[in-house]
Design a protein around this motif. Structure first.
Motif, PDB file in Angstrom:
ATOM      1  N   SER A  30     -26.130  43.716 -60.703  1.00 29.78           N
ATOM      2  CA  SER A  30     -26.633  45.041 -61.092  1.00 29.78           C
ATOM      3  C   SER A  30     -25.530  46.090 -61.012  1.00 29.78           C
ATOM      4  CB  SER A  30     -27.787  45.451 -60.184  1.00 29.78           C
ATOM      5  OG  SER A  30     -27.307  45.767 -58.892  1.00 29.78           O
ATOM      6  N   THR A  31     -25.747  47.163 -61.730  1.00 29.30           N
ATOM      7  CA  THR A  31     -24.830  48.299 -61.687  1.00 29.30           C
ATOM      8  C   THR A  31     -24.746  48.850 -60.265  1.00 29.30           C
ATOM      9  OG1 THR A  31     -25.368  48.840 -63.964  1.00 29.30           O
ATOM     10  CG2 THR A  31     -24.376  50.581 -62.662  1.00 29.30           C
ATOM     11  N   ASP A  32     -25.871  48.932 -59.581  1.00 32.13           N
ATOM     12  CA  ASP A  32     -25.888  49.464 -58.216  1.00 32.13           C
ATOM     13  C   ASP A  32     -25.098  48.586 -57.258  1.00 32.13           C
ATOM     14  OD1 ASP A  32     -27.426  51.606 -59.032  1.00 32.13           O
ATOM     15  OD2 ASP A  32     -29.320  50.726 -58.363  1.00 32.13           O
ATOM     16  N   ASP A  65     -14.434  37.186 -68.534  1.00 32.66           N
ATOM     17  CA  ASP A  65     -14.985  37.623 -69.819  1.00 32.66           C
ATOM     18  C   ASP A  65     -16.513  37.543 -69.872  1.00 32.66           C
ATOM     19  OD1 ASP A  65     -14.977  34.802 -69.904  1.00 32.66           O
ATOM     20  OD2 ASP A  65     -14.006  34.695 -71.870  1.00 32.66           O
ATOM     21  N   ARG A  66     -17.076  36.526 -69.242  1.00 37.32           N
ATOM     22  CA  ARG A  66     -18.542  36.394 -69.226  1.00 37.32           C
ATOM     23  C   ARG A  66     -19.206  37.554 -68.492  1.00 37.32           C
ATOM     24  NH1 ARG A  66     -19.452  30.448 -66.976  1.00 37.32           N
ATOM     25  NH2 ARG A  66     -17.219  30.163 -66.959  1.00 37.32           N
ATOM     26  N   ARG A  67     -18.586  38.018 -67.415  1.00 36.63           N
ATOM     27  CA  ARG A  67     -19.150  39.145 -66.670  1.00 36.63           C
ATOM     28  C   ARG A  67     -18.943  40.449 -67.428  1.00 36.63           C
ATOM     29  NH1 ARG A  67     -21.089  35.569 -65.451  1.00 36.63           N
ATOM     30  NH2 ARG A  67     -20.933  34.355 -63.550  1.00 36.63           N
ATOM     31  N   ALA A  68     -17.826  40.575 -68.123  1.00 31.89           N
ATOM     32  CA  ALA A  68     -17.548  41.802 -68.889  1.00 31.89           C
ATOM     33  C   ALA A  68     -18.578  42.006 -69.995  1.00 31.89           C
ATOM     34  CB  ALA A  68     -16.140  41.752 -69.472  1.00 31.89           C
ATOM     35  N   ALA A  69     -19.236  40.935 -70.412  1.00 31.09           N
ATOM     36  CA  ALA A  69     -20.248  41.027 -71.466  1.00 31.09           C
ATOM     37  C   ALA A  69     -21.639  41.380 -70.929  1.00 31.09           C
ATOM     38  CB  ALA A  69     -20.315  39.693 -72.222  1.00 31.09           C
ATOM     39  N   GLU A  70     -21.778  41.455 -69.630  1.00 34.39           N
ATOM     40  CA  GLU A  70     -23.096  41.704 -69.039  1.00 34.39           C
ATOM     41  C   GLU A  70     -23.434  43.193 -68.991  1.00 34.39           C
ATOM     42  OE1 GLU A  70     -24.021  39.701 -65.447  1.00 34.39           O
ATOM     43  OE2 GLU A  70     -23.222  37.796 -66.160  1.00 34.39           O
ATOM     44  N   PRO A  71     -24.709  43.528 -69.184  1.00 33.11           N
ATOM     45  CA  PRO A  71     -25.125  44.935 -69.205  1.00 33.11           C
ATOM     46  C   PRO A  71     -24.778  45.705 -67.942  1.00 33.11           C
ATOM     47  CG  PRO A  71     -26.886  43.544 -70.042  1.00 33.11           C
ATOM     48  CD  PRO A  71     -25.829  42.623 -69.515  1.00 33.11           C
ATOM     49  N   GLY A  72     -24.986  45.135 -66.762  1.00 32.36           N
ATOM     50  CA  GLY A  72     -24.708  45.850 -65.522  1.00 32.36           C
ATOM     51  C   GLY A  72     -23.238  46.205 -65.375  1.00 32.36           C
ATOM     52  N   GLN A 116     -21.030  46.449 -67.945  1.00 32.01           N
ATOM     53  CA  GLN A 116     -20.702  47.414 -68.989  1.00 32.01           C
ATOM     54  C   GLN A 116     -21.181  48.815 -68.624  1.00 32.01           C
ATOM     55  OE1 GLN A 116     -22.293  45.699 -72.590  1.00 32.01           O
ATOM     56  NE2 GLN A 116     -20.588  44.264 -72.771  1.00 32.01           N
ATOM     57  N   GLU A 117     -22.382  48.897 -68.076  1.00 31.63           N
ATOM     58  CA  GLU A 117     -22.925  50.203 -67.686  1.00 31.63           C
ATOM     59  C   GLU A 117     -22.083  50.833 -66.575  1.00 31.63           C
ATOM     60  OE1 GLU A 117     -26.930  52.120 -65.685  1.00 31.63           O
ATOM     61  OE2 GLU A 117     -27.096  50.219 -66.749  1.00 31.63           O
ATOM     62  N   PHE A 118     -21.680  50.028 -65.591  1.00 34.55           N
ATOM     63  CA  PHE A 118     -20.849  50.541 -64.502  1.00 34.55           C
ATOM     64  C   PHE A 118     -19.545  51.129 -65.043  1.00 34.55           C
ATOM     65  CE2 PHE A 118     -17.428  49.921 -61.428  1.00 34.55           C
ATOM     66  CZ  PHE A 118     -17.902  50.669 -60.369  1.00 34.55           C
ATOM     67  N   ALA A 119     -18.870  50.397 -65.918  1.00 32.24           N
ATOM     68  CA  ALA A 119     -17.606  50.875 -66.503  1.00 32.24           C
ATOM     69  C   ALA A 119     -17.837  52.134 -67.346  1.00 32.24           C
ATOM     70  CB  ALA A 119     -16.959  49.781 -67.337  1.00 32.24           C
ATOM     71  N   ARG A 120     -18.889  52.125 -68.135  1.00 25.66           N
ATOM     72  CA  ARG A 120     -19.188  53.268 -69.010  1.00 25.66           C
ATOM     73  C   ARG A 120     -19.493  54.527 -68.189  1.00 25.66           C
ATOM     74  NH1 ARG A 120     -22.256  50.683 -72.075  1.00 25.66           N
ATOM     75  NH2 ARG A 120     -24.188  50.942 -70.911  1.00 25.66           N
ATOM     76  N   GLU A 121     -20.285  54.377 -67.127  1.00 19.86           N
ATOM     77  CA  GLU A 121     -20.642  55.525 -66.283  1.00 19.86           C
ATOM     78  C   GLU A 121     -19.408  56.184 -65.674  1.00 19.86           C
ATOM     79  OE1 GLU A 121     -23.355  54.050 -63.340  1.00 19.86           O
ATOM     80  OE2 GLU A 121     -25.081  54.167 -64.693  1.00 19.86           O
ATOM     81  N   ARG A 122     -18.404  55.382 -65.369  1.00 17.65           N
ATOM     82  CA  ARG A 122     -17.201  55.917 -64.730  1.00 17.65           C
ATOM     83  C   ARG A 122     -16.083  56.227 -65.719  1.00 17.65           C
ATOM     84  NH1 ARG A 122     -20.547  53.736 -61.851  1.00 17.65           N
ATOM     85  NH2 ARG A 122     -20.772  54.194 -59.666  1.00 17.65           N
ATOM     86  N   ARG A 123     -16.336  55.910 -66.978  1.00 19.08           N
ATOM     87  CA  ARG A 123     -15.344  56.106 -68.042  1.00 19.08           C
ATOM     88  C   ARG A 123     -14.078  55.294 -67.781  1.00 19.08           C
ATOM     89  NH1 ARG A 123     -16.532  62.443 -68.519  1.00 19.08           N
ATOM     90  NH2 ARG A 123     -18.522  62.234 -69.547  1.00 19.08           N
ATOM     91  N   TRP A 124     -14.281  54.075 -67.268  1.00 24.18           N
ATOM     92  CA  TRP A 124     -13.185  53.144 -67.036  1.00 24.18           C
ATOM     93  C   TRP A 124     -13.130  52.164 -68.192  1.00 24.18           C
ATOM     94  CZ3 TRP A 124     -14.030  51.300 -61.284  1.00 24.18           C
ATOM     95  CH2 TRP A 124     -13.839  52.387 -60.427  1.00 24.18           C
ATOM     96  N   ARG A 125     -11.932  51.745 -68.533  1.00 29.62           N
ATOM     97  CA  ARG A 125     -11.758  50.701 -69.541  1.00 29.62           C
ATOM     98  C   ARG A 125     -12.188  49.383 -68.911  1.00 29.62           C
ATOM     99  NH1 ARG A 125      -7.796  47.142 -71.095  1.00 29.62           N
ATOM    100  NH2 ARG A 125      -6.266  47.935 -69.628  1.00 29.62           N
ATOM    101  N   LEU A 126     -12.830  48.531 -69.700  1.00 34.39           N
ATOM    102  CA  LEU A 126     -13.301  47.232 -69.231  1.00 34.39           C
ATOM    103  C   LEU A 126     -12.442  46.145 -69.843  1.00 34.39           C
ATOM    104  CD1 LEU A 126     -15.416  45.571 -67.676  1.00 34.39           C
ATOM    105  CD2 LEU A 126     -16.912  45.776 -69.668  1.00 34.39           C
ATOM    106  N   ALA A 127     -11.880  45.279 -69.014  1.00 35.46           N
ATOM    107  CA  ALA A 127     -11.045  44.168 -69.482  1.00 35.46           C
ATOM    108  C   ALA A 127     -11.653  42.857 -69.008  1.00 35.46           C
ATOM    109  CB  ALA A 127      -9.629  44.309 -68.945  1.00 35.46           C
ATOM    110  N   GLY A 128     -11.840  41.923 -69.937  1.00 35.09           N
ATOM    111  CA  GLY A 128     -12.374  40.608 -69.601  1.00 35.09           C
ATOM    112  C   GLY A 128     -11.363  39.525 -69.911  1.00 35.09           C
ATOM    113  N   PHE A 129     -11.244  38.565 -69.029  1.00 35.34           N
ATOM    114  CA  PHE A 129     -10.298  37.465 -69.187  1.00 35.34           C
ATOM    115  C   PHE A 129     -11.028  36.137 -69.116  1.00 35.34           C
ATOM    116  CE2 PHE A 129      -7.920  40.960 -67.252  1.00 35.34           C
ATOM    117  CZ  PHE A 129      -6.844  41.066 -68.131  1.00 35.34           C
ATOM    118  N   THR A 130     -10.522  35.158 -69.838  1.00 39.37           N
ATOM    119  CA  THR A 130     -11.106  33.818 -69.782  1.00 39.37           C
ATOM    120  C   THR A 130     -10.771  33.170 -68.441  1.00 39.37           C
ATOM    121  OG1 THR A 130      -9.159  32.702 -70.678  1.00 39.37           O
ATOM    122  CG2 THR A 130     -10.801  33.535 -72.282  1.00 39.37           C
TER     123      THR A 130
END
Length: 123
Positions: free
Chosen positions: A13-15, A42-49, A51-65
């Motif tokens: 979760s985002t929390d 990369d699998r976690r970077a695709a998850e809503p929680g 993505q929402e956490f990164a978006r709320e903080r205005r942080w860039r999200l990077a996912g790796f295999t």
């Protein structure tokens, strides 16, 4: 640049992410979070929680295999659990170091808060 690497189970979760990341940042004494990157599998970077956490903080999200993370040397002890689950023995530390780039250093080695693993690197 500050990079926060995280590892977590599917559906985190985002929390839960917020609590773990804020505890780690506080422990590391890191301030000035403009331009911060949140790095993970990369699998976690695709998850809503996540993505929402990164978006709320205005942080860039990077996912790796898993293969990319497995190729990144890390100072911490490898995790057999992570290796079995996602194909790499390190997620948080490896993701933080990869996203921070060549010459990156860990500011805070992996810490586990509420089931979320967090590591912080500076690039």
């Amino acid at each position: 640049m500050i990079v926060v690497g995280v590892g977590a189970r599917a559906g985190v979760s985002t929390d839960a992410l917020a609590a773990a990341v804020m505890a780690a940042l506080d422990e590391a004494g890191v301030e000035g979070l403009d331009g911060t990157v949140l790095a993970t599998l990369d699998r976690r970077a695709a998850e809503p929680g996540v993505q929402e956490f990164a978006r709320e903080r205005r942080w860039r999200l990077a996912g790796f295999t898993g293969a990319e993370l497995a190729g990144q040397p890390v100072p911490g002890a490898p995790s057999a659990v992570a290796a079995a689950a996602v194909g790499t023995p390190s997620v948080a530390e490896a993701a933080a170091l990869l996203a921070a780039g060549a010459g990156a250093e860990l500011v805070l080695p992996k810490r586990v808060h509420g089931g979320v693993t967090v590591a912080i690197a500076r690039g």
